[in-house]
Design a protein around this motif. Structure first.
Motif, short mmCIF file in Angstrom:
data_model
loop_
_atom_site.label_atom_id
_atom_site.label_comp_id
_atom_site.label_asym_id
_atom_site.label_seq_id
_atom_site.Cartn_x
_atom_site.Cartn_y
_atom_site.Cartn_z
N GLN A 61 0.90 -1.29 0.02
CA GLN A 61 0.09 0.02 0.06
C GLN A 61 0.82 1.19 -0.04
O GLN A 61 0.54 2.15 -0.61
CB GLN A 61 -0.93 -0.10 1.27
N GLU A 62 1.92 1.34 0.66
CA GLU A 62 2.87 2.27 0.83
C GLU A 62 3.73 2.66 -0.67
O GLU A 62 3.76 3.82 -1.13
CB GLU A 62 3.88 2.11 1.83
N ILE A 65 1.20 4.51 -2.69
CA ILE A 65 1.26 5.97 -2.41
C ILE A 65 2.48 6.45 -2.99
O ILE A 65 2.55 7.56 -3.78
CB ILE A 65 1.15 6.02 -0.94
N ASP A 72 6.60 10.62 0.46
CA ASP A 72 6.42 10.91 1.74
C ASP A 72 7.63 10.87 2.79
O ASP A 72 8.15 9.60 3.25
CB ASP A 72 5.38 10.19 2.56
#
Length: 389
Positions: A61-62, A65, A72
């Motif tokens: 999931q990261e 992103i 991030d």
């Protein structure tokens, strides 16, 4: 263009994994009229990028992103910190395994485990093939399974010609015996060694003496000496561990332990030996204690590794009362007793320097002699005469 099986082969993933990636929106497949799913070179490159991000410790999931927006930094810093902690833990694990295979030093690990779980540590050492005598020595001498045999051999070579294996004197033994409030009939001496204290007990009492040690050679010498002196009828020698004494409750009215109880731990000895005494039976223990509230840092560091349970006299007295004893008397061992041990030991160490230049045991003994000579005013043995209540 790649069919799903071709794409799976290029990136080393299963068909099921690729379908899951597609469901998560990470790649986009197209179905042909014939029903086959095909993927573009863009999908192949995205998968390879995802694999690199996964290798950096990100979740799937990261990864998504990161692919869809600006990186991030806080997320990456968090992952980096977690990875650093994991690497440190893995490195510690590797060092331990390497040490257990003989490729490193286990001393710190043994010392820490003995502090956290002493009984489990001893049991584990025995399961590794050491008998109890060797395991107890390993705990207090070499603290390294891989170097233990050589260390012990060198250690015993240093002591083989010495009369004393620890600080002590006949005068101190006699003084302690004179402070025992009742006349002993059956004495148990724990950790008798060569029997220097045993001799004093025999000469200044009419009691029967059971001498226990885990060194059969020392017991044989003691028995031989008593036989020559016509005292063998009053002596029984037993080769056994002080942690598992083979006697029934209330078998002795006096237990004697000069400089030996530390091996199993003073508090444990106080509790474990107590049932062997009747009410008002006595226990005489000598133990290493602090003489000052502000010892030198070198002294503290030395005993932290060699006897971490060293305590002030007041602390030992409280432990003895808590264990169910009345403190009848206590006194410091004489200065002469200290000199009579460390003087000959220092001379013996110098004598062997040229013959044992690389001996870890000799190095440790020399260091102990230096510390115990330089800072003798800060610590020393102390006698405690106790009565079971």
């Amino acid at each position: 263009m790649y069919q799903i099986s071709e794409l799976a082969a290029k990136v080393g993933l299963s068909r099921t994994a690729l379908l899951y990636y597609e469901k998560q929106g990470l790649i986009t497949g197209h179905r042909l009229d014939n029903g086959y799913r095909i993927y573009s070179d863009k999908d192949l490159q995205r998968l390879r990028l995802i694999q690199q991000l996964l290798a950096g410790g990100l979740t799937l999931q990261e990864c998504k992103i990161c692919l869809e927006a600006k990186v991030d930094r806080q997320l990456l810093q968090s992952r980096l910190q977690a990875l650093d902690e994991e690497i440190e833990q893995k490195q510690q694990s590797r060092q331990l395994l390497a040490s257990m295979l003989g490729e490193g030093d286990l001393k710190a690990w043994h010392a820490n485990l003995d502090k956290l779980a002493p009984d489990a540590h001893l049991e584990w050492l025995i399961k590794q093939g050491f008998n109890e005598k060797e395991a107890l020595r390993l705990k207090w001498l070499s603290k390294d399974m891989n170097e233990h045999d050589l260390y012990i051999a060198d250690f015993m070579k240093v002591f083989e010609t010495l009369e004393r294996w620890g600080p002590g004197s006949e005068v101190d033994t006699q003084k302690a015996l004179s402070l025992v409030p009742s006349t002993a009939v059956n004495i148990l001496e724990v950790g008798c060694g060569k029997g220097l204290a045993t001799q004093v007990l025999a000469e200044h009492s009419e009691a029967s003496i059971t001498a226990v040690d885990n060194e059969q050679v020392a017991l044989d010498r003691l028995a031989q000496r008593f036989e020559q002196q016509g005292l063998s009828a009053r002596l029984a020698t037993i080769c056994a561990s002080m942690t598992e004494l083979p006697f029934s409750d209330e078998s002795f009215d006096l237990i004697w332990a000069e400089g030996s109880a530390y091996i199993m731990g003073i508090e444990k000895a106080l509790m474990q030996w107590r049932p062997l005494l009747p009410k008002q039976g006595c226990l005489v223990i000598s133990d290493l204690v602090w003489k000052t509230d502000n010892p030198n840092s070198e002294s503290v560091e030395f005993w932290k590794h060699n006897y971490p349970d060293i305590q002030p006299v007041a602390t030992r007295i409280e432990q003895m009362k808590h264990a169910g004893y009345r403190v009848v008397a206590h006194f410091p061992q004489s200065k002469q007793a200290w000199l009579d041990y460390y003087g000959p030991l220092g001379e013996r160490a110098k004598e062997l320097e040229s013959a044992m230049p690389n001996s870890a045991a000799l190095k440790d003994i020399k260091h102990e002699v230096d510390i115990c000579s330089q800072f003798a005013a800060e610590f020393g043995y102390h006698f405690f005469v106790l009565e079971k209540i």
